[in-house]
Structures are given as C-alpha cells and as structure tokens.
Design an enzyme around this catalytic site. Structure first.
Site, PDB file in Angstrom:
ATOM      1  N   LYS A 190      66.823  57.258  11.412  1.00  0.00           N
ATOM      2  CA  LYS A 190      67.482  56.029  10.982  1.00  0.00           C
ATOM      3  C   LYS A 190      68.449  56.357   9.859  1.00  0.00           C
ATOM      4  CE  LYS A 190      63.407  53.194  12.032  1.00  0.00           C
ATOM      5  NZ  LYS A 190      62.445  52.193  11.515  1.00  0.00           N
ATOM      6  N   ASP A 237      62.685  62.443  12.012  1.00  0.00           N
ATOM      7  CA  ASP A 237      63.683  61.584  11.378  1.00  0.00           C
ATOM      8  C   ASP A 237      64.990  62.324  11.124  1.00  0.00           C
ATOM      9  OD1 ASP A 237      62.183  59.318  11.269  1.00  0.00           O
ATOM     10  OD2 ASP A 237      61.534  59.566   9.204  1.00  0.00           O
ATOM     11  N   MET A 258      68.351  56.883  -1.963  1.00  0.00           N
ATOM     12  CA  MET A 258      69.135  56.115  -0.981  1.00  0.00           C
ATOM     13  C   MET A 258      70.111  55.166  -1.670  1.00  0.00           C
ATOM     14  SD  MET A 258      65.979  55.367   1.663  1.00  0.00           S
ATOM     15  CE  MET A 258      64.898  54.827   0.324  1.00  0.00           C
TER      16      MET A 258
END
Length: 511
Positions: A62, A40, A171
């Site tokens: 991502k 990732d 996030m």
C-alpha cells in the site's frame, strides 16, 4: 475448514529497516522455511534471497495515492494459504506493531482459528534517529518522545503536541510543510531543531538537518519518502562520526547471481558502502531426470572419489541422499575433492571436510595437483545438467580415470529482467555489473537483449557502455569477452571476496 497439516502457520514478520543486516535471527529463520510470502511495499528485495526457490511471493503493498490491495483481500489470502497447509509469512516493513495494520489481520487469524506468531522487527522510528546520530532520550533534552504518523495532520491536537520535547513522525514526508506549519502555529519555536532521515539503515541513507523555520526550504525539490522526521532539541546533540567514506560509497553495483546465492555477495559489497541491485540471472532447479544420480547413489561403494565443483552440486547431491534415507555416513568409503571455498563451506554444513581443494580455487588446477595418480580411479562427478567443467573431465579421462558424470541440478534463465534493474540500466545509474559464473553472463545478455527489444531499444550494448564489467575469474571473463565484448575488472582470487576486492581496487585507481 481448519488445516490438517500441523506445520501450517502464519507468521506476521517485521522486516525492519530493509537490509538483511537489520533483520532479526528469528525473521531469517522463518523466511528460510516459508512456502508463501505476502509482502508490503518498502520491503527490500534483498530479503527475497533468503527464500527457497519454490516459495510463492505475493505483493500486497500500500502506497499513498496509488492503487492498493484491499485489507479484506489480504486477510483472506492469509487464511486461504493457511488452510492449504502452508507456512505463510506476512512480511511488513519496520515493526508490525508500529503502524503495521496488524490488528485486522490478527483478528482474522484468531476468528478462523489459524496458528500464528508475531515476529517483531526493528522500527525506523527508533533506529532511524540512532543511525543518523540523534539520541532520542538525551539526558537534558530528551525525557521522552512521541511517535506519530503524518498521513492526516488535521486530526492531531497540535497545541498538546507542541509542548512535547521530541516528536518522531513516520509517513510524513508528503505533508512536511503542513506538519511544520501546524507546530509553529501551535506555539512551537520556529528555531526548534529538526532532522529528516531518508532510507534509514540503507547504503543510500541521507539526512537533512535544520529547524522548523528552514527545513521545508532545505528539502525543496527533494524526494524524501520513506523518511523519519525528528523534531526537538535532541537533534542539536547529533553526533556525526568523522569516518572516511567507504570505498564503494556512491557506487551502484548490479549482482547477477541465483536468487538464493546473492545475499553473501550483497553483504560484502554493502560493507564497502555500495548500493546493490540484485538480479537473479540463474534459477537453480532439479534435473529433468533423477535416475542417473539415483543409480550412482545406489553404487556409492564402487567409487573412489566424489568431486563437487559448486555449492549447488553439494546441496542437490545431499538432498538426493536424504531422499533415499541416507546421510553423510554413506560417503565413508569415498574421498572428497571440492573446487572453491564456497563449495567447501557448503560441504561443512553436512559435517564433512574435503580431502582435497585445488589451489587458486579453480577446477583447472584440480587435475594438475590431484593428490594421487588418477589412473584407474573411479570418480563420481555430480554436475549441472547442461554439462560444464568439460576440460576437467577430459583431463581426468586422459589420465585413465573412470569418470561418471551425472546431472544433479540444472540452471535456467529467468523469464524476465526486474523492472527496477531495467530502469537503472536505462537511466545509467548502474556503475558496475558483476558476474560470478559464465552462465550468468549468457543469461544477462539474453535478458537485456529481449527487454531492450520489448521496449523499443535496438542496440542493447549501448545501454551498458557506461558500466564496468566485473568477472570472478578467467572462464567468466572469456564469456564476457565473447558475449558482451569486454571485461574491465577481473578478480585475482576467484571468490566473492576476491571479486569485491578487485572492484574496490579498481574504484581506488579510477576515482
């Protein structure tokens, strides 16, 4: 179709906070034997130093607002490589169970009868607060905490969240103003303490402390991601250790070593506070032809001494011994001489200790201090295919030793310079460029010259004028002078520890 290879397995591995220091022992073991790593974004490049040179690496990261690999394709990659008999590592930042999107991948593996194992990692949700000195469960103000993601603030029940003592938001850097506004509108006091921790666990970790009322203003114009946001009275109990800054804090150091050899040096520099960029300036691969080494192994009993001058020589020599069904017992009649601590440590992994290590850890001292007269001795010297240590061979031959040189490995120049390294050089954020061998100097020069030309820069030397050039010893320094035009720092002890110390001393003397 199921894999017929019993070793085939998929490991869903948490990469933790990034640095190897925060990786679990199980994760280190699994990465070391992986055939394929599917990784990732936010996975630290230094973890790749743990991989074997022939491990395939596939990026499927991502990031918000950027093109990303569809989940269905990631699922299929796991199954396809498993069916090919591979040991597959699906490497996720943090812990795969916490916002790691693990369930679709697990469901796919189960549906296709793939053997799998989940290796948990250290989540930034917990460790980030701790590394910033914030106790998430303080006695009087931290009865519990709630972990949430900040991607879509509109879906959360803010009146309920406003009643909780401590919130940990991952996030959420992009939506920080909206998150703060929603909490205040829902009744949370604007004077509630909060902290934003960027790059938790990395040398460049940074923490902003404030309240719901002023945090947006305090972080205005700052790039915050990746960040851990902590909101609650526990932030007011933050303890900041009153320790002096480490000597290499705020210094960015470029390490130019083979990919599988950089981790030790990186860790030494991290311990002194440096931010480290890793650039594989060497690719260590088998020789073009094994026959000369095979012939020497078949006649080991004819030799008196085996000389090994690098960890690579040790690894490839013993790899070939094992290929022929032999082990360290095949060397029972030989005496062993090695150059350098690292080479001796590599030898110890095979249960052997050298009979002789020259002083100063350099090959030039080997002949002068050899424990017996070389005259008439039959010496086997497995070395890099391109030659190297010519002076050592010449001096032994002059003293009537019979030296058999055989290629055990070759060092090649990688095909390109990593984009992260190139941008750091162009932006002049690299303070020191380190070289632990002459080959890395030549390869770095070659890669810098070709990358500069490809990007329209005519004078590659001017791009590193602001950097200090650091060398591990005299031979490497000579190559720096010849190919880069200068050397600013040279280790007095020709080891990675010595090079780290030389850089530290230089920074002390030139603040």
């Amino acid at each position: 179709m199921l894999s017929t290879d019993s070793r085939a397995k998929v490991y869903l591995v948490g990469a933790g906070l990034g640095p190897v220091a925060y990786l679990t022992q199980r994760a280190i073991t699994v990465l070391g034997r992986a055939n394929v790593v599917i990784y990732d974004a936010l996975v630290s490049q230094e973890l790749f130093d743990l991989l074997s040179p022939d491990c395939e690496r596939i990026f499927v990261g991502k990031r918000g607002g950027q093109p990303s690999t569809p989940q269905a394709k990631i699922n299929q990659l796991l199954v396809d490589h498993y069916r090919r008999g591979k040991q597959v590592v699906r490497l996720k930042s943090g812990d795969p169970w916490i916002f790691g999107r693990i369930m679709p991948e697990l469901a796919t593996l189960v549906a296709h009868h793939c053997a799998y194992e989940v290796v948990p990692g250290i989540s930034s949700a917990i460790a980030g607060a701790g590394l910033a000195g914030i106790p998430l469960t303080a006695k009087d103000s931290g009865a519990g905490f709630f972990i949430m993601d900040g991607h879509d603030p509109h879906r959360w029940p803010w009146p309920a969240l406003a009643q909780l003592p401590t919130l940990v938001i991952l996030m959420g850097a992009k939506n920080l103003p909206l998150l703060v506004n929603e909490l205040v509108r829902a009744g949370k006091s604007p004077y509630t303490p909060m902290a934003v921790i960027k790059n938790a666990g990395r040398p460049e970790q940074q923490t902003w402390e404030g309240t719901l009322a002023d945090m947006v203003e305090k972080t205005q114009g700052q790039s915050l991601a990746p960040a851990v946001i902590v909101i609650g009275d526990v932030v007011s109990q933050r303890i900041i250790a009153a320790l002096p800054p480490l000597p290499l804090t705020e210094k960015t150091i470029l390490v130019t070593r083979a990919a599988d050899q950089a981790s030790q040096f990186t860790e030494l520099l991290h311990q002194q506070g440096a931010t480290v960029l890793a650039m594989a300036a060497l690719e260590i691969v088998p020789p073009k032809d094994w026959q000369p080494l095979d012939q020497a192994i078949a006649k080991l009993g004819d030799f008196d001494w085996l000389i090994l001058t690098s960890a690579n020589g040790v690894e490839f020599f013993f790899q070939r011994l094992q290929y022929h069904g032999l082990d360290s017992r095949a060397l029972a009649g030989l005496k062993l001489a090695v150059v350098g601590k690292k080479t001796a440590q590599s030898l110890e992994k095979f249960g052997l200790k050298p009979d002789f290590i020259p002083p100063d850890f350099i090959a030039d001292a080997l002949v002068e201090h050899f424990p017996q007269s070389p005259a008439g001795l039959k010496i086997l010297f497995p070395r890099v295919e391109s030659g190297g240590r010519a002076q050592l061979v010449q001096e032994l031959s002059q003293k009537q030793a019979l030296v058999t040189e055989v290629p055990a490995y070759q060092s090649a120049c990688p095909g390109h310079m990593p984009e992260e390294v190139w941008q750091s050089i162009v932006n002049q954020t690299v303070d020191v460029i380190t070289f632990a061998s002459s080959k890395t100097v030549s390869h770095f020069r070659q890669l810098l010259a070709q990358t500069s030309q490809a990007n329209g820069y005519q004078d590659w030397r001017s791009l590193i004028n602001h950097c200090q050039i650091a060398s591990i010893g005299p031979q490497t320094s000579e190559r720096c002078l010849r190919e880069l035009g200068r050397v600013d720092i040279e280790a007095t002890e020709y080891t990675l520890e010595g090079l780290t110390g030389a850089i530290t001393n230089y920074v002390y003397q030139n603040p």
